[in-house]
Design a protein around this motif. Sequence first.
Motif, PDB file in Angstrom:
ATOM      1  N   ARG A  17      15.459   8.950  -4.887  1.00 49.39           N
ATOM      2  CA  ARG A  17      14.909   8.357  -3.657  1.00 49.39           C
ATOM      3  C   ARG A  17      14.905   9.369  -2.522  1.00 49.39           C
ATOM      4  O   ARG A  17      13.940   9.446  -1.759  1.00 49.39           O
ATOM      5  N   ARG A  18      15.964  10.173  -2.417  1.00 46.70           N
ATOM      6  CA  ARG A  18      16.036  11.194  -1.374  1.00 46.70           C
ATOM      7  C   ARG A  18      14.871  12.177  -1.520  1.00 46.70           C
ATOM      8  O   ARG A  18      14.250  12.562  -0.535  1.00 46.70           O
ATOM      9  N   GLN A  19      14.550  12.565  -2.753  1.00 48.92           N
ATOM     10  CA  GLN A  19      13.435  13.494  -2.979  1.00 48.92           C
ATOM     11  C   GLN A  19      12.101  12.842  -2.607  1.00 48.92           C
ATOM     12  O   GLN A  19      11.241  13.477  -2.006  1.00 48.92           O
ATOM     13  N   ILE A  20      11.947  11.579  -2.950  1.00 48.87           N
ATOM     14  CA  ILE A  20      10.713  10.863  -2.587  1.00 48.87           C
ATOM     15  C   ILE A  20      10.593  10.769  -1.069  1.00 48.87           C
ATOM     16  O   ILE A  20       9.514  10.964  -0.506  1.00 48.87           O
ATOM     17  N   ASP A  43       4.522   6.452  -3.619  1.00 47.16           N
ATOM     18  CA  ASP A  43       5.809   6.669  -4.281  1.00 47.16           C
ATOM     19  C   ASP A  43       6.949   6.041  -3.478  1.00 47.16           C
ATOM     20  O   ASP A  43       7.821   5.375  -4.035  1.00 47.16           O
ATOM     21  N   LEU A  44       6.923   6.242  -2.171  1.00 49.94           N
ATOM     22  CA  LEU A  44       7.966   5.687  -1.310  1.00 49.94           C
ATOM     23  C   LEU A  44       7.948   4.163  -1.359  1.00 49.94           C
ATOM     24  O   LEU A  44       8.999   3.533  -1.410  1.00 49.94           O
ATOM     25  N   SER A  45       6.764   3.578  -1.381  1.00 51.50           N
ATOM     26  CA  SER A  45       6.654   2.118  -1.402  1.00 51.50           C
ATOM     27  C   SER A  45       7.294   1.505  -2.640  1.00 51.50           C
ATOM     28  O   SER A  45       7.762   0.374  -2.611  1.00 51.50           O
ATOM     29  N   LEU A  46       7.331   2.273  -3.722  1.00 41.35           N
ATOM     30  CA  LEU A  46       7.905   1.755  -4.958  1.00 41.35           C
ATOM     31  C   LEU A  46       9.428   1.729  -4.949  1.00 41.35           C
ATOM     32  O   LEU A  46      10.035   0.909  -5.630  1.00 41.35           O
ATOM     33  N   VAL A  47      10.059   2.624  -4.189  1.00 45.37           N
ATOM     34  CA  VAL A  47      11.523   2.738  -4.255  1.00 45.37           C
ATOM     35  C   VAL A  47      12.236   2.302  -2.984  1.00 45.37           C
ATOM     36  O   VAL A  47      13.452   2.102  -3.000  1.00 45.37           O
ATOM     37  N   MET A  67      -4.540  14.315   3.131  1.00 49.00           N
ATOM     38  CA  MET A  67      -4.510  12.851   3.225  1.00 49.00           C
ATOM     39  C   MET A  67      -4.242  12.238   1.850  1.00 49.00           C
ATOM     40  O   MET A  67      -3.488  11.270   1.735  1.00 49.00           O
ATOM     41  N   HIS A  68      -4.835  12.818   0.823  1.00 47.09           N
ATOM     42  CA  HIS A  68      -4.593  12.339  -0.544  1.00 47.09           C
ATOM     43  C   HIS A  68      -3.111  12.514  -0.909  1.00 47.09           C
ATOM     44  O   HIS A  68      -2.492  11.604  -1.474  1.00 47.09           O
ATOM     45  N   GLU A  69      -2.528  13.669  -0.589  1.00 45.22           N
ATOM     46  CA  GLU A  69      -1.110  13.914  -0.878  1.00 45.22           C
ATOM     47  C   GLU A  69      -0.219  12.964  -0.083  1.00 45.22           C
ATOM     48  O   GLU A  69       0.789  12.474  -0.597  1.00 45.22           O
ATOM     49  N   PHE A  70      -0.611  12.713   1.166  1.00 45.39           N
ATOM     50  CA  PHE A  70       0.164  11.774   1.975  1.00 45.39           C
ATOM     51  C   PHE A  70       0.113  10.377   1.354  1.00 45.39           C
ATOM     52  O   PHE A  70       1.134   9.686   1.260  1.00 45.39           O
ATOM     53  N   THR A  71      -1.071   9.955   0.926  1.00 45.67           N
ATOM     54  CA  THR A  71      -1.221   8.628   0.326  1.00 45.67           C
ATOM     55  C   THR A  71      -0.391   8.522  -0.951  1.00 45.67           C
ATOM     56  O   THR A  71       0.245   7.490  -1.207  1.00 45.67           O
ATOM     57  N   ARG A  72      -0.357   9.583  -1.755  1.00 47.87           N
ATOM     58  CA  ARG A  72       0.462   9.593  -2.962  1.00 47.87           C
ATOM     59  C   ARG A  72       1.940   9.473  -2.602  1.00 47.87           C
ATOM     60  O   ARG A  72       2.684   8.679  -3.188  1.00 47.87           O
ATOM     61  N   ALA A  73       2.378  10.241  -1.595  1.00 46.76           N
ATOM     62  CA  ALA A  73       3.784  10.188  -1.172  1.00 46.76           C
ATOM     63  C   ALA A  73       4.130   8.804  -0.623  1.00 46.76           C
ATOM     64  O   ALA A  73       5.220   8.278  -0.880  1.00 46.76           O
ATOM     65  N   TYR A  74       3.206   8.203   0.117  1.00 43.18           N
ATOM     66  CA  TYR A  74       3.415   6.849   0.645  1.00 43.18           C
ATOM     67  C   TYR A  74       3.551   5.851  -0.508  1.00 43.18           C
ATOM     68  O   TYR A  74       4.434   4.985  -0.491  1.00 43.18           O
ATOM     69  N   GLY A 121      13.418   0.111   0.412  1.00 41.98           N
ATOM     70  CA  GLY A 121      13.734  -1.264   0.774  1.00 41.98           C
ATOM     71  C   GLY A 121      12.729  -1.782   1.801  1.00 41.98           C
ATOM     72  O   GLY A 121      11.844  -1.059   2.270  1.00 41.98           O
ATOM     73  N   ALA A 122      12.887  -3.022   2.173  1.00 42.60           N
ATOM     74  CA  ALA A 122      11.923  -3.684   3.056  1.00 42.60           C
ATOM     75  C   ALA A 122      11.793  -2.988   4.414  1.00 42.60           C
ATOM     76  O   ALA A 122      10.686  -2.784   4.912  1.00 42.60           O
ATOM     77  N   GLU A 123      12.919  -2.604   5.008  1.00 45.07           N
ATOM     78  CA  GLU A 123      12.867  -1.982   6.335  1.00 45.07           C
ATOM     79  C   GLU A 123      12.158  -0.628   6.282  1.00 45.07           C
ATOM     80  O   GLU A 123      11.314  -0.312   7.127  1.00 45.07           O
ATOM     81  N   MET A 124      12.460   0.174   5.275  1.00 42.21           N
ATOM     82  CA  MET A 124      11.829   1.484   5.151  1.00 42.21           C
ATOM     83  C   MET A 124      10.351   1.346   4.816  1.00 42.21           C
ATOM     84  O   MET A 124       9.519   2.121   5.305  1.00 42.21           O
ATOM     85  N   ARG A 125       9.999   0.365   4.000  1.00 44.55           N
ATOM     86  CA  ARG A 125       8.575   0.138   3.702  1.00 44.55           C
ATOM     87  C   ARG A 125       7.817  -0.237   4.963  1.00 44.55           C
ATOM     88  O   ARG A 125       6.672   0.190   5.159  1.00 44.55           O
ATOM     89  N   ALA A 126       8.439  -1.021   5.843  1.00 43.06           N
ATOM     90  CA  ALA A 126       7.780  -1.401   7.098  1.00 43.06           C
ATOM     91  C   ALA A 126       7.548  -0.173   7.975  1.00 43.06           C
ATOM     92  O   ALA A 126       6.472  -0.016   8.563  1.00 43.06           O
ATOM     93  N   VAL A 127       8.539   0.713   8.071  1.00 42.08           N
ATOM     94  CA  VAL A 127       8.382   1.941   8.854  1.00 42.08           C
ATOM     95  C   VAL A 127       7.295   2.823   8.230  1.00 42.08           C
ATOM     96  O   VAL A 127       6.416   3.347   8.933  1.00 42.08           O
ATOM     97  N   ALA A 128       7.326   2.973   6.915  1.00 46.01           N
ATOM     98  CA  ALA A 128       6.330   3.800   6.223  1.00 46.01           C
ATOM     99  C   ALA A 128       4.925   3.235   6.394  1.00 46.01           C
ATOM    100  O   ALA A 128       3.959   3.993   6.556  1.00 46.01           O
ATOM    101  N   LEU A 129       4.794   1.921   6.377  1.00 42.13           N
ATOM    102  CA  LEU A 129       3.482   1.298   6.585  1.00 42.13           C
ATOM    103  C   LEU A 129       2.953   1.617   7.978  1.00 42.13           C
ATOM    104  O   LEU A 129       1.775   1.922   8.145  1.00 42.13           O
TER     105      LEU A 129
END
Length: 192
Positions: A61-64, A125-129, A116-123, A131-139
């Motif tokens: 998760r830290r790497q993602i 990956d992050l969305s899969l691992v 932008m494609h790399e950012f979307t891929r990273a987003y 928690g709810a609060e971090m997903r909200a910030v990432a969104l």
Amino acid sequence: MIAKVADPILVAIVALVGTIVGGLVAGCVQLVVAKMSRSTQVEVLQLQATQEADRVWRDHRRQIYADFLTATTTTMDLIEVYTQAPSDTDTDTESAIPDVHTDSGFPDVQEVRKAMHEFTRAYSDLSLVAGAEMRAVALRVMEMINDSYVAALEGHETPERPADLSHNVVVEAMQKELGLHQAASTPVPSPR
């Protein structure tokens, strides 16, 4: 004479019975100790395996999260530089995407799209691992970068980054999610 003969036989029988009983008691004690020791070993091994799995998951998760931060910074920087690039307005005024002079050191539209494609891929990956609060910030970060990307491609000025989406805020949300606590008196330096 019978008493003399019975005495050594009796002693031998008592000794034999005592040895057998003592051996049985010692064997039972060893079995109980071995069983307890084995169950303790199993519990220790299970605990170690669980701790190792947690460490590997946290490292993953830290790497993602690090990939997401890198992609965010790279994409925002490219969009910012792209919007500052002089556009070639003499060739095709109907094009929705400005033609950027790549020989001037500014990124072209393909570089911005790749970022932008790399950012979307990273987003993703992050969305899969996360928690709810971090997903909200990432969104919220994703929406901000999408707005900046669209504005840049349309030739508009990119919107300012909201204070509640600063690099520090995103890093703090990640640290909270990972169970890492940083002292409030030691701010995380912004990449800019």
